[in-house]
Design a protein around this motif. Structure first.
Motif, short mmCIF file in Angstrom:
data_model
loop_
_atom_site.label_atom_id
_atom_site.label_comp_id
_atom_site.label_asym_id
_atom_site.label_seq_id
_atom_site.Cartn_x
_atom_site.Cartn_y
_atom_site.Cartn_z
N ARG A 51 20.01 75.74 46.80
CA ARG A 51 21.42 75.32 46.93
C ARG A 51 22.36 76.42 46.39
O ARG A 51 23.38 76.74 47.01
CB ARG A 51 21.61 74.02 46.17
N ARG A 52 21.98 77.03 45.27
CA ARG A 52 22.81 78.12 44.72
C ARG A 52 22.84 79.32 45.64
O ARG A 52 23.89 79.92 45.86
CB ARG A 52 22.25 78.55 43.36
N ARG A 90 25.15 78.54 48.42
CA ARG A 90 26.58 78.69 48.11
C ARG A 90 27.00 80.14 48.25
O ARG A 90 28.08 80.44 48.77
CB ARG A 90 26.87 78.21 46.69
N MET A 126 27.36 80.97 51.91
CA MET A 126 28.61 80.44 52.47
C MET A 126 29.82 81.25 52.00
O MET A 126 30.74 81.51 52.77
CB MET A 126 28.80 78.97 52.09
N ASP A 127 29.81 81.64 50.72
CA ASP A 127 30.90 82.48 50.22
C ASP A 127 30.94 83.81 50.98
O ASP A 127 32.01 84.35 51.25
CB ASP A 127 30.72 82.76 48.72
N GLN A 135 22.16 76.61 59.86
CA GLN A 135 22.30 76.15 58.48
C GLN A 135 20.91 75.91 57.88
O GLN A 135 19.94 75.70 58.61
CB GLN A 135 23.12 74.85 58.40
N THR A 178 23.78 74.80 53.13
CA THR A 178 24.75 75.85 53.53
C THR A 178 25.77 75.17 54.44
O THR A 178 25.91 75.51 55.61
CB THR A 178 24.07 76.99 54.31
N SER A 179 26.47 74.21 53.88
CA SER A 179 27.29 73.32 54.70
C SER A 179 28.61 73.97 55.13
O SER A 179 29.30 74.56 54.31
CB SER A 179 27.58 72.05 53.92
N TYR A 180 28.91 73.90 56.40
CA TYR A 180 30.26 74.21 56.89
C TYR A 180 30.56 73.23 58.02
O TYR A 180 29.65 72.63 58.58
CB TYR A 180 30.38 75.66 57.33
#
Ligand code: MF3
Ligand code: CO
Ligand code: CO
Length: 298
Positions: free
Chosen positions: A60-61, A64, A67-68, A279, A292-294
């Motif tokens: 999850r980290r 993030r 995604m950033d 994703q 990796t939600s968008y």
């Protein structure tokens, strides 16, 4: 029978007799399916890792950060920018955050990110090609943070896109959404492929066969493979704790591809546009969570 715990009289809200310190209802009354021996055995038979809560937090980290990174490059996908400039941004940002760009030197891949324009299906190698108004550009980022991998990509529109560009990007986005909608325990890998293929073909588009989604997290590419085509009910059953990508590559024309002489760049054989969205997904007790939600607009 002396050591057998009599569960009949324990209230749901009492402390669990196993000594975990959690409420009984959050512990041994309802053991998570991801720890059930039958599910662990099933996954093992298929060489699939069921991720522990700690591993999921690590992925999850990493997710993030991925995604950033996609957010960082998004405003730079403009006419005149080169794919190499995107590579430099992704590389530097990843390193600055204590992570490693997974593509760099992966099986000889020479750059830190894949950037795939128009007829390039995937694995575009950054170089001096620059974006033009109306292009579609996929940026595929995979980062390794504290040894955990997350993998995601988006296809961006440059300037004023034409009807074909808008169509393939929207269809592909919806394909990922349709695939995610059937991710839940008890469904199968074939259900995912079927959902994607049915939607893509209903729109007159085609599904690339040579590249598939994949387990991810401890390694870049793990079992199982996730084809974006298939028959419902076929293939491996989904079990909570599995982490894999769905990453449909959808062509506006025919499904066939050609690999260029660089050994990486995959292009549509008919020269038609190709889009991709990806994703990294966790199978939960009840469905799916993107790591990796968008937003995948309707
Ligand atoms: N990120 C791609 C995937 O989704 C893999 C790229 S491999 C590379 O699986 F070597 F080209 F980076
Ligand atoms: Co992937
Ligand atoms: Co990827």
């Amino acid at each position: 029978m002396k050591n057998k715990i009599d569960t009949g009289k324990i209230s749901r809200n009492a402390l669990c007799p196993c000594g975990s310190g959690k409420k009984y209802k959050r512990c041994c009354l309802n053991p998570p399916a991801s720890t059930q021996p039958s599910n662990l055995q099933y996954a093992k038979k298929h060489k699939i890792r069921i991720k522990t809560p700690e591993q999921i937090e690590g992925i999850r980290r990493a997710g993030r950060l991925v995604m950033d990174t996609l957010e960082l490059v998004a405003p730079h996908i403009r006419s005149g920018m080169t794919t190499d400039e995107i590579n430099t941004m992704v590389h530097d940002f990843t390193i600055q955050h204590g992570a490693i760009p997974a593509p760099l030197n992966y099986r000889g891949f020479p750059k830190s990110v894949c950037v795939s324009i128009n007829e390039v299906i995937c694995h575009g190698i950054p170089g001096n090609r620059s974006f033009k108004d109306g292009d579609i550009v996929n940026v595929d980022v995979t980062s390794i943070l504290n040894s955990y991998y997350a993998d995601a990509s988006k296809t961006f529109l440059v300037g004023n896109p034409g009807a074909d560009a808008l169509k393939i990007v929207n269809v592909c986005q919806q394909c990922l959404s349709e695939g995610m909608a059937v991710v839940k325990p008890g469904n199968t890998v074939g259900d995912i492929g079927y959902a994607i293929q049915s939607y893509a073909e209903s729109q007159g588009c085609s599904v690339v066969r040579e590249f598939v989604g994949h387990g991810v997290g401890i390694d870049f590419h793990e079992a199982p493979q996730i084809p974006h085509y298939g028959r419902s009910g076929s293939g491996v059953r989904l079990v909570p704790g599995m982490v894999f990508t769905i990453e449909p590559m959808i062509n506006l024309g025919k499904k066939e591809l050609v690999i260029l002489d660089d050994g990486w760049t995959a292009v549509t054989k008919d020269g038609s546009l190709s889009a991709q969205f990806e994703q990294t997904l966790l199978v939960t007790e009840t469905g799916v969570e993107s790591l990796t939600s968008y937003s995948l607009k309707p």
